[in-house]
Design an enzyme around this catalytic site. Structure first.
Site, PDB file in Angstrom:
ATOM      1  N   HIS A 122       0.845  -1.285   0.053  1.00  0.00           N
ATOM      2  CA  HIS A 122       0.197  -0.064   0.253  1.00  0.00           C
ATOM      3  C   HIS A 122       0.926   1.162   0.089  1.00  0.00           C
ATOM      4  O   HIS A 122       0.555   2.339   0.416  1.00  0.00           O
ATOM      5  CB  HIS A 122      -1.146  -0.182   1.058  1.00  0.00           C
ATOM      6  CG  HIS A 122      -0.152   0.143   2.690  1.00  0.00           C
ATOM      7  ND1 HIS A 122      -0.951  -0.618   3.676  1.00  0.00           N
ATOM      8  CD2 HIS A 122       0.724   0.686   3.209  1.00  0.00           C
ATOM      9  CE1 HIS A 122      -0.189  -0.279   4.814  1.00  0.00           C
ATOM     10  NE2 HIS A 122       0.954   0.306   4.357  1.00  0.00           N
TER      11      HIS A 122
ATOM     12  N   HIS B 214      -2.277   4.944   9.368  1.00  0.00           N
ATOM     13  CA  HIS B 214      -1.027   5.617   9.705  1.00  0.00           C
ATOM     14  C   HIS B 214      -0.836   6.935  10.410  1.00  0.00           C
ATOM     15  O   HIS B 214       0.260   7.592  10.590  1.00  0.00           O
ATOM     16  CB  HIS B 214      -0.145   5.756   8.625  1.00  0.00           C
ATOM     17  CG  HIS B 214       0.175   4.299   7.764  1.00  0.00           C
ATOM     18  ND1 HIS B 214      -0.741   3.721   7.142  1.00  0.00           N
ATOM     19  CD2 HIS B 214       1.063   3.466   7.719  1.00  0.00           C
ATOM     20  CE1 HIS B 214      -0.418   2.686   6.209  1.00  0.00           C
ATOM     21  NE2 HIS B 214       0.729   2.470   6.737  1.00  0.00           N
TER      22      HIS B 214
HETATM   23  C1  DHB Z   1       6.270   3.013   2.599  1.00  0.00           C
HETATM   24  C2  DHB Z   1       5.743   2.052   3.045  1.00  0.00           C
HETATM   25  C3  DHB Z   1       4.425   1.896   4.085  1.00  0.00           C
HETATM   26  O1  DHB Z   1       3.979   0.910   4.213  1.00  0.00           O
HETATM   27  C4  DHB Z   1       3.922   3.245   4.262  1.00  0.00           C
HETATM   28  O2  DHB Z   1       2.787   2.998   5.007  1.00  0.00           O
HETATM   29  C5  DHB Z   1       4.336   4.388   3.964  1.00  0.00           C
HETATM   30  C6  DHB Z   1       5.702   4.315   3.345  1.00  0.00           C
HETATM   31  C7  DHB Z   1       7.499   3.370   1.980  1.00  0.00           C
HETATM   32  O3  DHB Z   1       7.907   2.311   1.552  1.00  0.00           O
HETATM   33  O4  DHB Z   1       7.902   4.349   1.315  1.00  0.00           O
HETATM   34 FE    FE Z   2       2.423   1.143   5.734  1.00  0.00          FE
END
Ligand code: DHB
Ligand code: FE
Length: 293
Positions: free
Chosen positions: A25, A72
Site C-alpha cells: 500500500h 498511519h
Molecule cells: C512506505 C511503506 C509503507 O507501508 C507506508 O505506510 C508508507 C511508506 C514506503 O516504503 O515508502
Molecule cells: Fe504502511
C-alpha cells in the site's frame, strides 16, 4: 421461478467470500499512478503484475470489499490508537496525509453489514472500536486504486478494518489469524446476496526509520508469500518482535495479510503471486487467493 424456489432463494441469500488479495500500500504507488507511470521501466514490472488480478475482479465482480489495513495517523494518532477498529459508515472519505497524493473520491460503505460483522466479532470476544465516521488513508486508498484504476465510480461497497501496527503493543499474528477466521464466518453469515473480496494491505519487509532504515529481507518475504497460502499457522507463530527482527519495524503490517488469510478458511487456491523489490523502501508483495467453493 416455481413456488418452492422462493424459499430456497431466501435460504441461499447469504454473503459469500470469493477470494482474498494481499497487496502493498506504499504511497509511492499512488504518486506513480497520479503521474501515469504505468510503463515507466521502474514501475512496469510492479503494475503489470496487477493485470491478472484486475482481470479476476472483472470476471468475479465482487460487490463488497472488506479492506484490512492499518491507519498511519490520518484517522487515529498516537494519542488514541485502537487495536482493531471497524468502519460502520455509509461513506468513507480520504484526505491529504502529506504525501502529495491526490485526494480520492469517497468510498461507499455498507453500514448494515458492518454492524453484523461487529456484532459477530464482539460475540467472539474481540473488543473493537466502532467508527461511524472514518477517514481512510493510503493503507486503504492505494490498494483500491490499484485494483480498480479505471472505474468511473467505485464498483464495490467497502468495510474498512484498521489494525494497529503503529503504537506498541500490537496484536499478535496468532490473534490476527483468529480474528480473520471469525471475520470470515461473520461475513458468510450475513443474509444478503453479496460477493465479498477481502483485502489485506501493507508489508512486506520494510523499515522506514532508525538504525536499519531501508532494511528489506527478500528471503523472508518470499517465505511469507509461500507459507501464507496453505500454512498460515507457521507465520502466526511469530511474535511481533520476531516480525520486526526479520522484516523491519514496519514488517508487522503482515498481520493484515494474516487476517485476510484467516477469513478465507482452510481451502484456497493461489491464482497469482508476485514480489517486486525495491519499491520505495519496501519489499512489495501481491497475492491473489481464490476461496474453494
Ligand atoms: C512506505 C511503506 C509503507 O507501508 C507506508 O505506510 C508508507 C511508506 C514506503 O516504503 O515508502
Ligand atoms: Fe504502511
Amino acid at each position: 421461478m416455481n413456488s418452492a424456489s422462493g424459499c430456497s432463494r431466501l435460504e441461499a441469500e447469504v454473503a459469500r467470500i470469493i477470494g482474498g488479495i494481499g497487496t502493498s500500500h506504499i504511497p509511492a504507488i499512488g504518486l506513480a499512478m497520479a503521474k501515469n507511470q504505468y510503463r515507466d521501466p521502474y514501475w512496469k514490472p510492479f503494475f503489470d503484475a496487477y493485470q491478472p488480478v484486475r482481470a479476476w475482479l472483472g470476471e468475479t465482480r465482487p460487490t463488497v470489499a472488506v479492506v484490512v489495513y492499518n491507519d498511519h495517523g490520518l484517522n487515529f494518532f498516537l494519542d488514541k490508537m485502537p487495536t482493531f477498529a471497524v468502519g460502520a459508515a455509509t461513506e468513507y472519505c480520504n484526505a491529504d496525509e502529506g504525501w502529495g497524493l491526490p485526494t480520492q473520491r469517497p468510498f461507499p460503505g455498507n453500514a448494515a453489514m458492518s454492524w453484523h460483522l461487529i456484532e459477530q466479532l464482539a460475540a467472539a470476544d474481540f473488543d473493537l472500536t466502532t467508527c461511524q465516521e472514518m477517514f481512510v488513508d493510503h493503507g486503504f486508498v492505494v490498494p483500491m486504486q490499484l485494483l480498480w484504476p479505471d472505474a468511473p465510480s467505485w464498483p464495490v461497497r467497502t468495510i474498512p478494518i484498521h489494525v494497529n501496527t503503529v503504537q506498541h503493543p500490537l496484536p499478535s499474528p496468532a490473534r490476527c489469524l483468529k480474528f480473520g477466521e471469525v471475520l470470515g464466518r461473520a461475513i458468510e453469515s450475513w443474509p444478503a446476496n453479496e460477493r465479498v473480496v477481502v483485502l489485506g494491505t501493507g508489508g512486506l519487509s520494510h523499515q522506514l526509520d532508525g538504525r536499519r532504515a531501508g532494511f528489506i529481507n527478500k528471503p523472508f518475504d518470499l517465505y511469507c508469500l509461500e507459507k501464507i497460502v496453505h500454512e498460515p499457522e507457521l507465520l502466526a507463530r511469530y511474535s511481533i518482535r520476531d516480525l520486526i527482527e526479520f522484516a523491519g519495524t514496519q514488517g508487522p503490517e503482515l498481520i493484515q495479510w494474516l487476517i485476510m488469510r484467516g477469513a478465507l478458511g482452510a481451502d484456497v487456491r493461489k491464482l497469482e503471486s508476485n514480489y517486486h523489490v525495491p519499491i520505495s523502501n519496501t519489499g512489495s508483495g501481491l497475492l491473489l487467493l481464490e476461496k474453494a467453493a
